[in-house]
Write a protein that holds these residues in place. Structure first.
Motif, PDB file in Angstrom:
ATOM      1  N   THR A   1       0.850  -1.198   0.000  1.00  0.00           N
ATOM      2  CA  THR A   1       0.000   0.000   0.000  1.00  0.00           C
ATOM      3  C   THR A   1       0.883   1.245   0.000  1.00  0.00           C
ATOM      4  O   THR A   1       2.064   1.177   0.341  1.00  0.00           O
ATOM      5  CB  THR A   1      -0.902   0.036   1.251  1.00  0.00           C
ATOM      6  OG1 THR A   1      -0.064  -0.070   2.394  1.00  0.00           O
ATOM      7  CG2 THR A   1      -1.915  -1.089   1.243  1.00  0.00           C
ATOM      8  N   ALA A   2       0.287   2.383  -0.358  1.00  0.00           N
ATOM      9  CA  ALA A   2       0.997   3.669  -0.355  1.00  0.00           C
ATOM     10  C   ALA A   2       0.602   4.422   0.913  1.00  0.00           C
ATOM     11  O   ALA A   2      -0.558   4.821   1.078  1.00  0.00           O
ATOM     12  CB  ALA A   2       0.606   4.467  -1.590  1.00  0.00           C
ATOM     13  N   ILE A   3       1.594   4.589   1.801  1.00  0.00           N
ATOM     14  CA  ILE A   3       1.321   5.211   3.104  1.00  0.00           C
ATOM     15  C   ILE A   3       1.888   6.636   3.104  1.00  0.00           C
ATOM     16  O   ILE A   3       3.031   6.858   2.672  1.00  0.00           O
ATOM     17  CB  ILE A   3       1.931   4.354   4.229  1.00  0.00           C
ATOM     18  CG1 ILE A   3       1.158   3.020   4.286  1.00  0.00           C
ATOM     19  CG2 ILE A   3       1.890   5.072   5.575  1.00  0.00           C
ATOM     20  CD1 ILE A   3       1.748   2.001   5.202  1.00  0.00           C
ATOM     21  N   ILE A   4       1.097   7.594   3.570  1.00  0.00           N
ATOM     22  CA  ILE A   4       1.540   9.008   3.601  1.00  0.00           C
ATOM     23  C   ILE A   4       2.346   9.243   4.885  1.00  0.00           C
ATOM     24  O   ILE A   4       1.871   8.906   5.984  1.00  0.00           O
ATOM     25  CB  ILE A   4       0.327   9.963   3.533  1.00  0.00           C
ATOM     26  CG1 ILE A   4      -0.431   9.735   2.211  1.00  0.00           C
ATOM     27  CG2 ILE A   4       0.770  11.418   3.664  1.00  0.00           C
ATOM     28  CD1 ILE A   4      -1.670  10.590   2.046  1.00  0.00           C
ATOM     29  N   PRO A   5       3.566   9.813   4.763  1.00  0.00           N
ATOM     30  CA  PRO A   5       4.385  10.049   5.958  1.00  0.00           C
ATOM     31  C   PRO A   5       3.883  11.227   6.798  1.00  0.00           C
ATOM     32  O   PRO A   5       3.121  12.068   6.312  1.00  0.00           O
ATOM     33  CB  PRO A   5       5.780  10.362   5.380  1.00  0.00           C
ATOM     34  CG  PRO A   5       5.519  10.841   4.012  1.00  0.00           C
ATOM     35  CD  PRO A   5       4.250  10.207   3.522  1.00  0.00           C
ATOM     36  N   ASN A   6       4.332  11.280   8.052  1.00  0.00           N
ATOM     37  CA  ASN A   6       4.088  12.396   8.988  1.00  0.00           C
ATOM     38  C   ASN A   6       2.614  12.596   9.353  1.00  0.00           C
ATOM     39  O   ASN A   6       2.199  13.711   9.678  1.00  0.00           O
ATOM     40  CB  ASN A   6       4.664  13.702   8.436  1.00  0.00           C
ATOM     41  CG  ASN A   6       6.133  13.543   8.064  1.00  0.00           C
ATOM     42  OD1 ASN A   6       6.893  12.957   8.825  1.00  0.00           O
ATOM     43  ND2 ASN A   6       6.502  14.017   6.880  1.00  0.00           N
ATOM     44  N   CYS A   7       1.833  11.517   9.280  1.00  0.00           N
ATOM     45  CA  CYS A   7       0.423  11.612   9.692  1.00  0.00           C
ATOM     46  C   CYS A   7       0.311  11.369  11.187  1.00  0.00           C
ATOM     47  O   CYS A   7       1.225  10.827  11.811  1.00  0.00           O
ATOM     48  CB  CYS A   7      -0.408  10.570   8.943  1.00  0.00           C
ATOM     49  SG  CYS A   7      -0.582  10.959   7.205  1.00  0.00           S
ATOM     50  N   ILE A   8      -0.845  11.720  11.756  1.00  0.00           N
ATOM     51  CA  ILE A   8      -1.055  11.454  13.183  1.00  0.00           C
ATOM     52  C   ILE A   8      -1.268   9.946  13.403  1.00  0.00           C
ATOM     53  O   ILE A   8      -0.948   9.416  14.462  1.00  0.00           O
ATOM     54  CB  ILE A   8      -2.209  12.324  13.748  1.00  0.00           C
ATOM     55  CG1 ILE A   8      -2.255  12.244  15.268  1.00  0.00           C
ATOM     56  CG2 ILE A   8      -3.525  12.021  13.138  1.00  0.00           C
ATOM     57  CD1 ILE A   8      -3.105  13.322  15.907  1.00  0.00           C
ATOM     58  N   ALA A   9      -1.762   9.263  12.371  1.00  0.00           N
ATOM     59  CA  ALA A   9      -1.898   7.798  12.422  1.00  0.00           C
ATOM     60  C   ALA A   9      -2.055   7.251  11.002  1.00  0.00           C
ATOM     61  O   ALA A   9      -2.504   7.976  10.099  1.00  0.00           O
ATOM     62  CB  ALA A   9      -3.099   7.398  13.270  1.00  0.00           C
ATOM     63  N   ASN A  10      -1.644   6.000  10.825  1.00  0.00           N
ATOM     64  CA  ASN A  10      -1.805   5.310   9.527  1.00  0.00           C
ATOM     65  C   ASN A  10      -2.331   3.897   9.786  1.00  0.00           C
ATOM     66  O   ASN A  10      -1.906   3.248  10.738  1.00  0.00           O
ATOM     67  CB  ASN A  10      -0.472   5.166   8.790  1.00  0.00           C
ATOM     68  CG  ASN A  10       0.272   6.470   8.615  1.00  0.00           C
ATOM     69  OD1 ASN A  10       1.039   6.845   9.486  1.00  0.00           O
ATOM     70  ND2 ASN A  10       0.053   7.152   7.508  1.00  0.00           N
ATOM     71  N   LEU A  11      -3.217   3.449   8.935  1.00  0.00           N
ATOM     72  CA  LEU A  11      -3.720   2.080   9.009  1.00  0.00           C
ATOM     73  C   LEU A  11      -3.487   1.421   7.658  1.00  0.00           C
ATOM     74  O   LEU A  11      -3.728   2.048   6.613  1.00  0.00           O
ATOM     75  CB  LEU A  11      -5.230   2.050   9.278  1.00  0.00           C
ATOM     76  CG  LEU A  11      -5.791   2.909  10.419  1.00  0.00           C
ATOM     77  CD1 LEU A  11      -7.312   2.863  10.404  1.00  0.00           C
ATOM     78  CD2 LEU A  11      -5.289   2.412  11.759  1.00  0.00           C
ATOM     79  N   GLU A  12      -3.009   0.181   7.676  1.00  0.00           N
ATOM     80  CA  GLU A  12      -2.943  -0.589   6.431  1.00  0.00           C
ATOM     81  C   GLU A  12      -4.057  -1.632   6.521  1.00  0.00           C
ATOM     82  O   GLU A  12      -4.161  -2.357   7.516  1.00  0.00           O
ATOM     83  CB  GLU A  12      -1.581  -1.265   6.281  1.00  0.00           C
ATOM     84  CG  GLU A  12      -1.425  -1.878   4.912  1.00  0.00           C
ATOM     85  CD  GLU A  12      -0.027  -2.443   4.670  1.00  0.00           C
ATOM     86  OE1 GLU A  12       0.626  -2.875   5.622  1.00  0.00           O
ATOM     87  OE2 GLU A  12       0.385  -2.455   3.493  1.00  0.00           O
ATOM     88  N   CYS A  13      -4.904  -1.670   5.515  1.00  0.00           N
ATOM     89  CA  CYS A  13      -6.141  -2.455   5.611  1.00  0.00           C
ATOM     90  C   CYS A  13      -6.342  -3.362   4.409  1.00  0.00           C
ATOM     91  O   CYS A  13      -5.854  -3.103   3.315  1.00  0.00           O
ATOM     92  CB  CYS A  13      -7.353  -1.522   5.660  1.00  0.00           C
ATOM     93  SG  CYS A  13      -7.367  -0.420   7.052  1.00  0.00           S
TER      94      CYS A  13
END
Ligand SMILES: Cc1cc2nc3c(=O)[nH]c(=O)nc-3n(C[C@H](O)[C@H](O)[C@H](O)COP(=O)(O)O)c2cc1C
Length: 154
Positions: free
Chosen positions: A104-116
């Protein structure tokens, strides 16, 4: 109480504060992302979340076909990202996406990230509810959320 129409429905729902997410998918190595505030938790065991997308969205068929996706919860420093992914042709070149375990493509510097993993799609009215199982996650205690209230960022 008033009878419901689109105008007073939108206004009334705008009184419910939400966070903002950008939901990203990869289709044939091209990344698609969309600003979404209809995100919510669904189940603890198994861990599931949901969000809904308008069936009129230009990229809806790509989202319907995906197996995996990332849900990126924005911090209050990421308003520009929210605006970017609310446009029909978001700019991707300045975003250093991180690849998740399931590509998946995850955006950096977020308050939280989920891979689903996308496990169900339910058509209701003019939207489709996406039901997702959470595979991986992370959060940052030092950041503050981007909050949407009264059709404005707060
Ligand atoms: C704060 C905010 C929240 C949004 N939440 C949703 C949402 O939950 N579901 C949705 O389908 N679109 C949502 N949108 C609209 C999409 O981000 C996007 O603008 C819309 O899909 C139109 O682009 P498209 O036709 O190219 O897909 C939201 C936009 C903003 C600014």
């Amino acid at each position: 109480m008033k009878k419901v129409n689109i105008k007073n429905f939108k206004k009334t729902l705008s009184k419910f504060s939400t966070g903002i997410t950008v939901i990203c998918i990869k289709n044939n190595n091209t990344i698609y992302g969309k600003t979404v505030n209809s995100f919510n938790s669904l189940s603890l065991n198994p861990p599931m979340v949901l969000f809904s997308l308008g069936n009129y969205s230009s990229s809806i068929n790509k989202f319907l076909k995906t197996k995996f996706l990332s849900i990126n919860i924005l911090s209050n420093k990421q308003k520009k990202l929210s605006d970017n992914f609310a446009s029909s042709i978001p700019k991707l070149e300045n975003i250093n996406f991180i690849e998740g375990k399931n590509k998946t493509a995850i955006i950096p510097n977020c308050i939280a990230n989920l891979e689903c993993k996308l496990i169900d799609k339910i058509k209701k009215g003019d939207h489709i509810i996406f039901v997702c199982e959470i595979l991986e996650l992370q959060s940052n205690d030092k950041l503050k959320p981007l909050v949407y209230f009264n059709s404005k960022y707060n």
